[in-house]
Design a protein around this motif. Structure first.
Motif, PDB file in Angstrom:
ATOM      1  N   ASP A 183       0.870  -1.174   0.000  1.00  0.00           N
ATOM      2  CA  ASP A 183       0.000   0.000   0.000  1.00  0.00           C
ATOM      3  C   ASP A 183       0.910   1.228   0.000  1.00  0.00           C
ATOM      4  O   ASP A 183       1.392   1.670   1.045  1.00  0.00           O
ATOM      5  CB  ASP A 183      -0.905  -0.001   1.246  1.00  0.00           C
ATOM      6  N   HIS A 216      -1.428  -4.474   1.683  1.00  0.00           N
ATOM      7  CA  HIS A 216      -2.876  -4.446   1.483  1.00  0.00           C
ATOM      8  C   HIS A 216      -3.599  -5.501   2.310  1.00  0.00           C
ATOM      9  O   HIS A 216      -4.767  -5.337   2.659  1.00  0.00           O
ATOM     10  CB  HIS A 216      -3.215  -4.635   0.003  1.00  0.00           C
ATOM     11  N   LYS A 217      -2.923  -6.594   2.614  1.00  0.00           N
ATOM     12  CA  LYS A 217      -3.548  -7.633   3.434  1.00  0.00           C
ATOM     13  C   LYS A 217      -2.469  -8.387   4.204  1.00  0.00           C
ATOM     14  O   LYS A 217      -1.272  -8.248   3.919  1.00  0.00           O
ATOM     15  CB  LYS A 217      -4.349  -8.608   2.564  1.00  0.00           C
ATOM     16  N   LYS A 218      -2.898  -9.164   5.151  1.00  0.00           N
ATOM     17  CA  LYS A 218      -1.962  -9.925   5.975  1.00  0.00           C
ATOM     18  C   LYS A 218      -1.160 -10.885   5.101  1.00  0.00           C
ATOM     19  O   LYS A 218      -1.726 -11.649   4.324  1.00  0.00           O
ATOM     20  CB  LYS A 218      -2.720 -10.714   7.041  1.00  0.00           C
ATOM     21  N   TYR A 222      -0.418  -4.078   8.036  1.00  0.00           N
ATOM     22  CA  TYR A 222      -1.274  -4.467   6.919  1.00  0.00           C
ATOM     23  C   TYR A 222      -2.693  -4.018   7.181  1.00  0.00           C
ATOM     24  O   TYR A 222      -3.116  -3.841   8.339  1.00  0.00           O
ATOM     25  CB  TYR A 222      -1.223  -5.982   6.682  1.00  0.00           C
ATOM     26  N   ASN A 223      -3.420  -3.796   6.105  1.00  0.00           N
ATOM     27  CA  ASN A 223      -4.812  -3.379   6.208  1.00  0.00           C
ATOM     28  C   ASN A 223      -5.680  -4.561   6.600  1.00  0.00           C
ATOM     29  O   ASN A 223      -5.544  -5.655   6.048  1.00  0.00           O
ATOM     30  CB  ASN A 223      -5.292  -2.814   4.867  1.00  0.00           C
ATOM     31  N   GLU A 224      -6.535  -4.361   7.559  1.00  0.00           N
ATOM     32  CA  GLU A 224      -7.423  -5.439   8.001  1.00  0.00           C
ATOM     33  C   GLU A 224      -8.405  -5.790   6.886  1.00  0.00           C
ATOM     34  O   GLU A 224      -8.955  -4.927   6.219  1.00  0.00           O
ATOM     35  CB  GLU A 224      -8.198  -5.003   9.251  1.00  0.00           C
ATOM     36  N   GLU A 225      -8.615  -7.083   6.696  1.00  0.00           N
ATOM     37  CA  GLU A 225      -9.549  -7.527   5.660  1.00  0.00           C
ATOM     38  C   GLU A 225     -10.987  -7.402   6.142  1.00  0.00           C
ATOM     39  O   GLU A 225     -11.269  -7.504   7.318  1.00  0.00           O
ATOM     40  CB  GLU A 225      -9.245  -8.984   5.288  1.00  0.00           C
TER      41      GLU A 225
END
Length: 235
Positions: free
Chosen positions: A128, A187-189, A232-235
């Motif tokens: 990101d 962007h994600k884990k 990371y951004n949480e899903e």
């Protein structure tokens, strides 16, 4: 979140060393075979099973769990039987596992495997860029350790997307500096074992839970784990 660099030890007392190729000693060694082990690469898998030569440990070797596969172009890690049983329970990046014919000088067999890790095409899509912060740093010689080390922030970098990042990496390829970061957001884990191209010299990174498992089992042949902070951004 905490992640860690996974790398094999370079200290002779903590690692196993495999002898180089000798055509008369390794009957399967064939540089002209397109599926021979020395033609393995980090970008794609073979379309069929690789042809592995018999690999011989150098005299005085140590039985360790992780070995750098120098005779296979560094495609992942050579791992022991017990590590194979552990690591396959985790979420790994694109990989294949092959049993290797490795023998000690006296003819004793040891069960080792090639964990081949394939990067595929360069892909920065997991980063990101809007939330991450990058800078360039120099590679300098440390008179105390007598080694080259990274340090000294040169400048903050305005990187907004993958093209900006790739351009900065390419521009510094022949210089004495590299792109690094103060803050890296994905962007994600990520997986338990993964790699981000051109970040931390494209080193393999592992999750805290995989690191803890390796510590619990006293895995050998590894460098001390270096902590890397990744968000990371949480899903």
């Amino acid at each position: 979140m905490k992640y860690y660099i996974l790398s094999t030890s370079t200290e002779s007392k903590n690692t196993a060393i495999i002898d180089g190729f000798e055509p008369n000693y390794y009957p399967k060694y064939n540089p002209d075979n397109e599926f021979s082990q020395q033609n393995l690469n980090v970008w794609e898998f073979y379309s069929k099973e690789p042809v592995f030569s018999k690999l011989i440990f150098k005299r005085g070797f140590r039985l360790v769990d992780f070995i750098y596969p120098s005779t296979m172009n560094g495609c992942g890690f050579i791992i022991s039987e017990r590590i194979k049983k552990i690591i396959l329970d985790f979420n790994l990046m694109n990989h294949k596992l092959y049993k290797l014919p490795i023998y000690e000088f006296k003819g004793i067999d040891y069960n080792y495997y090639l964990l081949q890790l394939v990067r595929g095409n360069v892909d920065y899509s997991m980063i990101d860029f809007e939330k991450s912060k990058f800078f360039s740093e120099e590679r300098l010689f440390n008179e105390n350790t007598r080694k080259f080390e990274w340090g000294n922030n040169i400048e903050m970098l305005s990187i907004k997307n993958a093209n900006d990042y790739a351009s900065n990496v390419e521009n510094r390829f022949y210089l004495s500096d590299r792109v690094s970061y103060y803050k890296l957001v994905l962007h994600k884990k990520p997986k338990d074992l993964f790699l981000i191209h051109d970040v931390h010299n494209s080193e393999y990174l592992i999750s805290e839970r995989l690191k803890q498992k390796l510590e619990e089992t006293k895995a050998t042949g590894l460098e001390n784990f270096v902590e890397i902070n990744i968000e990371y951004n949480e899903e």
